[in-house]
Design an enzyme around this catalytic site. Sequence first.
Site, PDB file in Angstrom:
ATOM      1  N   GLU A   1     104.837  41.963  16.177  1.00  0.00           N
ATOM      2  CA  GLU A   1     105.037  40.520  16.076  1.00  0.00           C
ATOM      3  C   GLU A   1     106.333  40.191  16.805  1.00  0.00           C
ATOM      4  OE1 GLU A   1     105.513  37.003  12.737  1.00  0.00           O
ATOM      5  OE2 GLU A   1     106.852  38.708  12.839  1.00  0.00           O
TER       6      GLU A   1
ATOM      7  N   ASP B   1     106.109  43.559  11.400  1.00  0.00           N
ATOM      8  CA  ASP B   1     106.593  42.196  11.243  1.00  0.00           C
ATOM      9  C   ASP B   1     108.021  42.060  11.770  1.00  0.00           C
ATOM     10  OD1 ASP B   1     106.455  39.462   9.923  1.00  0.00           O
ATOM     11  OD2 ASP B   1     108.228  40.319   8.943  1.00  0.00           O
TER      12      ASP B   1
END
Length: 843
Positions: free
Chosen positions: A473, A418
């Site tokens: 991401e 992330d």
Amino acid sequence: MVALNPLLPPSFSPTSQVSRNKHRLPTQTSIPLTIPFRRLHAFNGFIFPSTKPIHHTVRSGFKGIAVMTDDKSTMSSTEEDLENIAIFNVDPALKPYKDHFNYRLKRYADQKKLIEEYEGGLEEFAKGYLKFGFNREEGGIVYREWAPAAQEAQVIGDFNGWDGSNHRMEKSQFGVWSIKIPDVEGNPAIPHNSKVKFRFKHSDGVWVDRIPAWIKYATVDPTRFAAPYDGVYWDPPLSERYQFKYPRPPKPKAPKIYEAHVGMSSSEPRINSYTEFADDILPRIRENNYNTVQLMAVMEHSYYASFGYHVTNFFAVSSRSGTPEDLKYLIDKAHSLGLHVLMDVVHSHASNNVTDGLNGYDVGQGSQDSYFHTGDRGYHKLWDSRLFNYANWEVLRFLLSNLRWWLEEFKFDGFRFDGVTSMLYHHHGINTTFTGNYNEYFSEATDVDAVVYLMLADTLIRNIFPDATVIAEDVSGMPGLGRPVSEGGIGFDYRLAMAIPDKWIDYLKNKKDHEWSMEEISSSLTNRRYTEKCVSYAESHDQAIVGDKTIAFFLMDEEMYSGMSCLTDASPAIERGIALHKMIHFITMALGGEGYLNFMGNEFGHPEWIDFPREGNGWSYEKCRRQWNLVDTDHLRYKFMNAFDRAMNLLDDKFSFLRSTKQIVSSTDEEDKVIVFERGDLVFVFNFHPENTYEGYKVGCDLPGKYRVALDSDAWEFGGHGRVGHDIDHFTSPEGIPGVPETNFNNRPNSFKVLSPARSCVVYYRVDENNKENSNGKVVAAKERLAAEDVGKVTGESASIEDKDPNLGVVEETSTPVLLAETLEKPTSLESEVLDNNEDADN
């Protein structure tokens, strides 16, 4: 004709514009490492280790580390690699940034060499959880904690009545506190599942209690509002430990990812458990032919509404949904269903929660003695969270060990990292536009410390589990992010194509149907570096957070409350909404990347939005659940979108188009509102026109022969009108002069004619009649094989099919399939298994 360009720069919708006028590589700013044994000096704008002898000794926390005294010792082993960086062969436009690549590769090589020399290698270094935190050693429990700023320290908990006066810890010269607590009458002094904390005094004389940084489980009293979390000593007896029963499934060649949040997966307004998710939700995922499940919010986070992204305890599973053993059961169950399991790992930042999280160890010390940077560099102003100091030796140990912990203890099959954009740049992507200019990626704005950490992380993951899937991401599209570390890249397998959902939301919010641009849709979906794989998605959890809505709700809005019954005729809004929902998700899958992702519930058009319990909604769970009853009710139209989602995935199982490198857009007709493209040897025809149906519509293709329908969104089974005949043969006609594209039809050497209904998409496959008989035999063999597999599951056997009969083949990509639209009423395991290993000719 539009094909993927290897140097195509990604373009994204900016939050604001940053002027970029420089046409040369900006000077690298000197940012000293905080590892105490690295003395740096600047040279030509870059930072390199000093070649001066360093006479002091540094430590890892357990032993002394002699510092290399001559920088040339590393250069001699990497000089050749630095002169021959393979990524320049993939993208020659990167060559002007050779100094930058040399610098970061050398930093990586230096760091890796030091770890190998003084910690026994990267894999050993990443076993920090066997030393730090609570561990059983002969005759007792040993607890270690890195807290250089602490003046005194104790361990407290249920076991000593929360009085640490008899359990004072000793501090090493390297800032590591330790204590050995002897067994009592042969039993551990700290009982399993009892509460513990680390108590220490900092420089101003104040004593504070903190959850141990390496704690493996943490809980909170659910009866007390805003109660603090407690660390829990987790060491269950052998009889209570979960034993994995099933092997990890093979790595998917093209991941079809089901993004899921365990807590909000219940149909009831409450937090769901790991075991309930395993038993109730995993079978749904498998039935829809996904091969990968990505679990969000696994790491403990005290604030539920953070969606798991403000992590407080990095080695602990979220206790809201159960125990570590419960999570192991979930993962094992997924493996038994053939599902790869990825974890949403958050190493980009940490919760600023002082009481429950890692931030509680920051008591004003310098970066060299803290997990985080000091000052502004250690704080993310938009996320209100703390930022790691990736150059710190103990931070590297902590984060790398964290990856190994989840891979080995819980058998995760990989990670979705992330917030990678925030890690890659000192500006964290805030108020920054990425236009594709390479100066934006390789400049003083690049956080090389973080890049080196990600390279080390990838190397570690591959060494521990070579079949791991690792996804970034990243919204910036940094070149090399998805290339191997050995080439000079950062090492990710895939990057999330984050611009695609933004484009769809923009269209749904701001454009009428007749304003949709076929060229813009096509270019948005294909705008990626073809040598670096992407996972595409039309919507994820981000698009449904409160303040926004799911695509289905954008399309149908309040009519979803009253117009989804099959017992009445569909309104124009419902007709449009279901049709476009299928088309948007399918063209995103087929054209947007080499993998596909769907968030839990969106496969059947989940309405409304996601809203976690909070003060503003009266702490309600009403919008923090998944209404499975909608898709399970046979007379509701949600079943049509779900059936089409299953068919999309099945199409890839049969024809392997996602992993094909052959992707050609032959037509983007703005007047007709039609997009025609090929992926693998399939021909896709998308008609976005709200009214016009085209009969005898001419489409180009590569291979001559006979084509038939493979998938039709307008089929009755998918809530359509059944306007396209599925038993019709479409024969090709040659176009122009062979080998001369400009004489061909839309630059394709062959063509055939089709019926293209309004707001529909139809896929055609080429019939290879020579292999028809052989293919049918393979289908039969596959059915027999799967029947044997089912028997094996009943009897508890888990041997792979290939081991039992390696001669069993797979249906050829050009073979005649069972028509998808006719098999969806009674899906079988055959749907997702028959062509699992079918290789694209280009691979």
